[in-house]
Scaffold this motif. Structure first.
Motif, PDB file in Angstrom:
ATOM      1  N   SER A 208       0.831  -1.208   0.000  1.00 55.72           N
ATOM      2  CA  SER A 208       0.000   0.000   0.000  1.00 55.72           C
ATOM      3  C   SER A 208       0.861   1.253   0.000  1.00 55.72           C
ATOM      4  O   SER A 208       0.594   2.208  -0.738  1.00 55.72           O
ATOM      5  CB  SER A 208      -0.926  -0.004   1.224  1.00 55.72           C
ATOM      6  OG  SER A 208      -1.720   1.161   1.254  1.00 55.72           O
ATOM      7  N   ASP A 219       2.185   1.284   5.455  1.00 56.99           N
ATOM      8  CA  ASP A 219       0.904   1.965   5.621  1.00 56.99           C
ATOM      9  C   ASP A 219       0.332   1.587   6.986  1.00 56.99           C
ATOM     10  O   ASP A 219      -0.146   0.465   7.185  1.00 56.99           O
ATOM     11  CB  ASP A 219      -0.053   1.555   4.489  1.00 56.99           C
ATOM     12  CG  ASP A 219      -1.345   2.373   4.496  1.00 56.99           C
ATOM     13  OD1 ASP A 219      -1.773   2.783   5.581  1.00 56.99           O
ATOM     14  OD2 ASP A 219      -1.926   2.552   3.409  1.00 56.99           O
ATOM     15  N   VAL A 222      -3.300   0.265   7.109  1.00 58.33           N
ATOM     16  CA  VAL A 222      -3.448  -1.150   6.750  1.00 58.33           C
ATOM     17  C   VAL A 222      -3.085  -2.029   7.938  1.00 58.33           C
ATOM     18  O   VAL A 222      -3.769  -3.019   8.236  1.00 58.33           O
ATOM     19  CB  VAL A 222      -2.591  -1.484   5.518  1.00 58.33           C
ATOM     20  CG1 VAL A 222      -2.545  -3.004   5.290  1.00 58.33           C
ATOM     21  CG2 VAL A 222      -3.133  -0.793   4.273  1.00 58.33           C
TER      22      VAL A 222
END
Length: 228
Positions: A208, A219, A222
């Protein structure tokens, strides 16, 4: 005969039959499943039954998109019993039912609940193969065989669309892989599965970040959303 003797005999037999063209279900896979099974096995289990089930659980291997994929473990159980009877006459016949059940119940798509401790161990050991670094390699290997794209180009984590792992490989993480820890049958298997699933979450967080051009970060959103 020792477990090591039977293991070498099983590997020799499988090598004589020719290596599987499916690199995700070859002798190395059987060997790893047996290794994992030994880590989570306790004194309640019969090791020889677990060993045989580990080495023959995918003896009939149908592609993921085959219409009879959900029956493959039943076919494998029947074939494994026939192989043991024909090629390994010294193998204890009393273990056939336990081996057959462990093979039948290992499959996610078959939906057969594992009843015996041997079946629970084999199911956990096989599912551990779908997680961690090996699982990451295997999922993209299989997706390449099926010709699936890596991920949806505009919405890779399905924030604004329905998940569809029949089209997008990354969707398989959410539809199945990250749910595997809660399906584990043994305490040791569950702990290993959580650790290996979080490895996949780390990959998702890195992916990501890179998709956003952040090549030296993870991220955090996430991680918070998917970490176990």
């Amino acid at each position: 005969m020792t477990l090591y003797h039977w293991q070498t005999q099983f590997e020799y037999y499988l090598q004589q039959q020719g290596q599987s063209e499916d690199g995700a279900h070859d002798i190395a896979h059987f060997r790893r499943v047996w290794s994992s099974a030994q880590h989570i096995m306790d004194e309640r289990a019969t090791p020889l039954a677990v060993l045989a089930a580990c080495y023959f659980h995918d003896i009939v291997n149908l592609p993921k998109n085959h219409p009879e994929r959900h029956l493959a473990s039943r076919y494998s159980a029947k074939e494994a019993t026939a192989i043991l009877a024909h090629h390994f006459p010294a193998f204890p016949k009393a273990l056939y039912p336990d081996i057959a059940h462990a093979i039948e119940a290992h499959s996610f798509s078959a939906g057969i609940p594992p009843v015996s401790i041997e079946a629970k161990i084999v199911q956990d050991a096989d599912r551990l193969e779908a997680l961690g670094a090996i699982g990451l390699a295997r999922v993209f290997y299989v997706s390449g065989q099926l010709g699936h794209p890596l991920f949806h180009p505009d919405d890779p984590f399905a924030q604004q669309r329905k998940l569809d792992d029949t089209r997008w490989t990354l969707d398989h993480f959410q539809t199945k892989l990250l749910k595997l820890p809660e399906t584990m049958q043994t305490e040791k298997g569950r702990a290993l599965a959580r650790d290996k699933a979080n490895y996949l979450v780390g990959f998702m967080a890195k992916l990501s970040a890179e998709l956003r051009g952040e090549h030296h970060a993870l991220d955090e959103d996430v991680l918070r959303q998917f970490a176990l």
